[in-house]
Design a protein around this motif. Structure first.
Motif, short mmCIF file in Angstrom:
data_model
loop_
_atom_site.label_atom_id
_atom_site.label_comp_id
_atom_site.label_asym_id
_atom_site.label_seq_id
_atom_site.Cartn_x
_atom_site.Cartn_y
_atom_site.Cartn_z
N VAL A 151 0.83 -1.20 0.00
CA VAL A 151 0.00 0.00 0.00
C VAL A 151 0.87 1.26 0.00
O VAL A 151 0.61 2.22 -0.74
N LEU A 152 1.92 1.26 0.82
CA LEU A 152 2.77 2.45 0.93
C LEU A 152 3.55 2.71 -0.35
O LEU A 152 3.73 3.88 -0.74
N THR A 153 4.03 1.67 -1.03
CA THR A 153 4.77 1.89 -2.27
C THR A 153 3.86 2.42 -3.37
O THR A 153 4.26 3.29 -4.15
N VAL A 154 2.64 1.92 -3.44
CA VAL A 154 1.68 2.44 -4.43
C VAL A 154 1.35 3.90 -4.14
O VAL A 154 1.32 4.75 -5.05
N LEU A 155 1.12 4.22 -2.86
CA LEU A 155 0.84 5.60 -2.46
C LEU A 155 2.01 6.51 -2.80
O LEU A 155 1.83 7.63 -3.29
N LEU A 156 3.23 6.02 -2.56
CA LEU A 156 4.43 6.81 -2.86
C LEU A 156 4.50 7.13 -4.35
O LEU A 156 4.78 8.27 -4.75
N LEU A 157 4.25 6.14 -5.21
CA LEU A 157 4.31 6.35 -6.65
C LEU A 157 3.25 7.36 -7.10
O LEU A 157 3.51 8.21 -7.97
N LEU A 158 2.06 7.27 -6.53
CA LEU A 158 1.01 8.23 -6.88
C LEU A 158 1.41 9.65 -6.51
O LEU A 158 1.17 10.60 -7.26
N ILE A 159 2.04 9.80 -5.34
CA ILE A 159 2.50 11.14 -4.91
C ILE A 159 3.62 11.63 -5.83
O ILE A 159 3.63 12.79 -6.26
N GLN A 160 4.59 10.74 -6.13
CA GLN A 160 5.71 11.13 -6.98
C GLN A 160 5.23 11.61 -8.34
O GLN A 160 5.65 12.67 -8.84
N TYR A 161 4.35 10.85 -8.97
CA TYR A 161 3.88 11.22 -10.30
C TYR A 161 2.91 12.39 -10.25
O TYR A 161 2.84 13.19 -11.20
N GLY A 162 2.16 12.50 -9.16
CA GLY A 162 1.29 13.66 -9.01
C GLY A 162 2.08 14.95 -8.96
O GLY A 162 1.76 15.93 -9.66
N VAL A 163 3.15 14.97 -8.16
CA VAL A 163 4.00 16.16 -8.05
C VAL A 163 4.75 16.42 -9.35
O VAL A 163 4.82 17.56 -9.84
N ALA A 164 5.33 15.35 -9.93
CA ALA A 164 6.11 15.50 -11.16
C ALA A 164 5.26 16.06 -12.30
O ALA A 164 5.67 16.98 -13.02
N CYS A 165 4.08 15.50 -12.48
CA CYS A 165 3.22 15.94 -13.58
C CYS A 165 2.60 17.30 -13.31
O CYS A 165 2.29 18.04 -14.26
#
Length: 398
Positions: free
Chosen positions: A211-225
Motif C-alpha cells: 500500500v505504501l509503495t503504491v501511495l508513494l508512486l502516486l505522490i511522486q507522479y502527481g507532483v512531477a506531472c
C-alpha cells in the motif's frame, strides 16, 4: 535439459520452509533438541559475527567511491538529479514511518511482545568489526569528499578496488550462506514457539508495504506531472512495463534498458533519459526505503518499544546516504541498513535477521517502486533542464 536457477528470493523461501520443518522436529520432546539446537545456534552466532564484521567495510568500500565518482564532472543537471533522488528517498522514509506508525500499533496488537524475547545470544566466536557503523559512514564522507576536491586518483583507485573486493566477498561468501543463516534463525524461533505468532504478522507487514509503495508512486507522479503540467495517467501507464520488469527480475540495473524505453515514450529528451535512468538506478532508493522503514516500525511495535520520531529521523537520513551505492550489490540496501538498525534503533542481531527475511520476501516490490519512481524524476528534470529542440521533436512525433 536446461538447469533451473533459483534466485535469492526462491532460496529464501526454501530456507523459511526448511527452518519451519527443522524447528518443528527439534521442538518435539522426543527430538535431540538439546545438542541440535546448540549446533544451530552456534552456526547462526558465528555467521552473525561475520555479517556484522563486513557491514562497516561494505559502507566504507561502496559509499566512498560512490561520493567521489558522483561528483566528478558534476554540472547543475547532475546535481539536481542527485538532490531530487535523495529528497525522494528521504520523503519515502517519512511516508513509511507516519503510515506505519498510524496503522501498526492498532493492527498488530495480537503480536505485540512476540519479538521482546528475541534477544542477543552469546556467540561461540567473537569477531569484532574494525570500526562501528557511524565511524565507517563519516569516514566514507570525509574520504569521498576529500578525493573529489583534491583529485586523489590513486586513493580513488584503491577504494574502487576495495569496492570490488567487498562486493565479491558478499556475492561469493555471504549471500550463498545467507539462506542457511535465515533457516537456522527460523528453526530456533519455531522450536521456541515464537514463529507461530509471527507468520500472520509478517503478511500484514508485506501488505502494508504494498500500500505504501503504491501511495508513494502516486505522490511522486502527481507532483512531477503538476510541475511538468502533464496528465499523470498516461505517464504512469507508460512506465508500467519497467515496473513489472523490475518486479520480476528484482534488479534496477538490469531494468535500465526497459526504463529508458519507457521514459522516452513519455516524451523525455534523449539527453535527460541517458542521464537520469542509469544514475537513478544507483542512487534512487525510495521503494527500498519504504520497505526497511515500515519493517523497522513494525518490529519495534512487536517488541513493545516506543516509536521515537527523533531516532527514526536520524535513521532515515543516514540510511538514505548509506544506500547510495547499494543497488550495485544483491541485498545491498538491507545490508547497508543492518548496522544502522542496531546502532540507531537498538535492534538485536536476531531481530535484524528476521527483518532481513521479511525484506527479502518482498524483494521485487521495492525495486519496482525504485525504477518506476525514476520515471517521475526524469519528467521533472526534463521539464527544467531538457533541451528545447528535443522537446519540440518529441512533441512533433506525438
Amino acid at each position: 535439459m536446461r538447469k533451473v536457477k533459483l534466485g535469492l528470493f526462491g532460496k529464501i523461501l526454501i530456507a523459511i520452509a526448511g527452518g519451519v520443518a527443522l524447528g518443528w522436529l527439534l521442538g518435539h520432546p522426543w527430538a535431540p533438541c538439546g545438542w541440535a539446537l546448540k549446533v544451530v545456534n552456534a552456526f547462526s552466532g558465528v555467521f552473525g559475527q561475520i555479517l556484522r564484521f563486513i557491514v562497516p567495510l561494505f559502507i566504507l568500500g561502496l559509499v566512498t567511491p560512490a561520493i567521489a565518482e558522483t561528483g566528478r564532472g558534476a554540472g547543475k543537471v547532475l546535481l539536481a538529479v542527485v538532490l531530487i533522488a535523495y529528497g525522494s528517498t528521504v520523503f519515502a522514509g517519512f511516508l513509511a514511518y507516519f503510515g506505519s506508525a498510524l496503522v501498526f500499533p492498532a493492527w498488530l496488537t495480537e503480536g505485540i511482545g512476540t519479538l521482546a524475547g528475541v534477544t542477543k545470544t552469546k556467540p561461540l566466536l567473537e569477531i569484532p568489526p574494525v570500526m562501528n557503523v557511524m565511524t565507517a559512514l563519516f569516514l566514507s564522507f570525509m574520504l569521498g569528499l576529500g578525493i573529489l576536491f583534491t583529485g586523489a586518483d590513486a586513493l580513488q583507485r584503491g577504494f574502487v578496488q576495495l569496492r570490488t573486493i567487498v562486493s565479491r566477498t558478499i556475492e561469493v561468501a555471504i549471500l550463498p550462506v545467507l539462506p542457511f543463516y535465515i533457516m537456522a534463525m527460523i528453526a530456533n524461533m519455531t522450536a521456541s514457539g515464537q514463529l507461530a505468532a509471527f507468520g500472520v504478522t509478517a503478511l500484514k507487514i508485506i501488505a502494508m508495504s504494498v500500500v505504501l509503495t503504491v501511495l508513494l508512486l502516486l505522490i511522486q507522479y502527481g507532483v512531477a506531472c503538476l510541475l511538468a503540467r502533464r496528465n499523470p495517467l498516461p505517464v504512469i501507464w507508460n512506465m508500467l512495463p519497467a515496473y513489472f520488469t523490475a518486479l520480476t527480475i528484482c534488479s534496477s540495473a538490469a531494468t535500465i534498458p526497459v526504463t529508458m524505453r519507457c521514459v522516452r515514450k513519455n516524451g523525455v529528451s534523449e539527453e535527460t533519459t541517458g542521464l537520469v535512468a542509469p544514475l537513478c538506478a544507483t542512487i534512487h532508493l525510495a521503494g527500498s526505503t519504504v520497505k526497511v522503514v515500515s519493517c523497522a516500525v513494525a518490529f519495534m511495535v512487536l517488541a513493545g518499544r516506543t516509536l521515537d520520531f527523533g531516532l527514526f529521523t536520524y535513521f532515515i537520513f543516514m540510511m538514505a546516504i548509506t544506500a547510495v551505492a547499494a543497488p550495485g550489490v544483491a541485498c545491498g540496501v538491507i545490508m547497508s541498513s543492518l548496522g544502522l538498525l542496531e546502532s540507531i534503533l537498538g535492534f538485536t542481531p536476531e531481530q535484524c535477521t528476521m527483518l532481513m527475511t521479511v525484506y527479502v520476501a518482498m524483494d521485487g516490490l521495492g525495486t519496482a517502486c525504485n525504477v518506476a519512481g525514476d520515471g517521475a524524476i526524469a519528467v521533472v528534470v526534463d521539464r527544467f533542464f531538457g533541451r528545447r529542440e528535443d522537446k519540440m521533436q518529441s512533441g512533433e512525433e506525438k
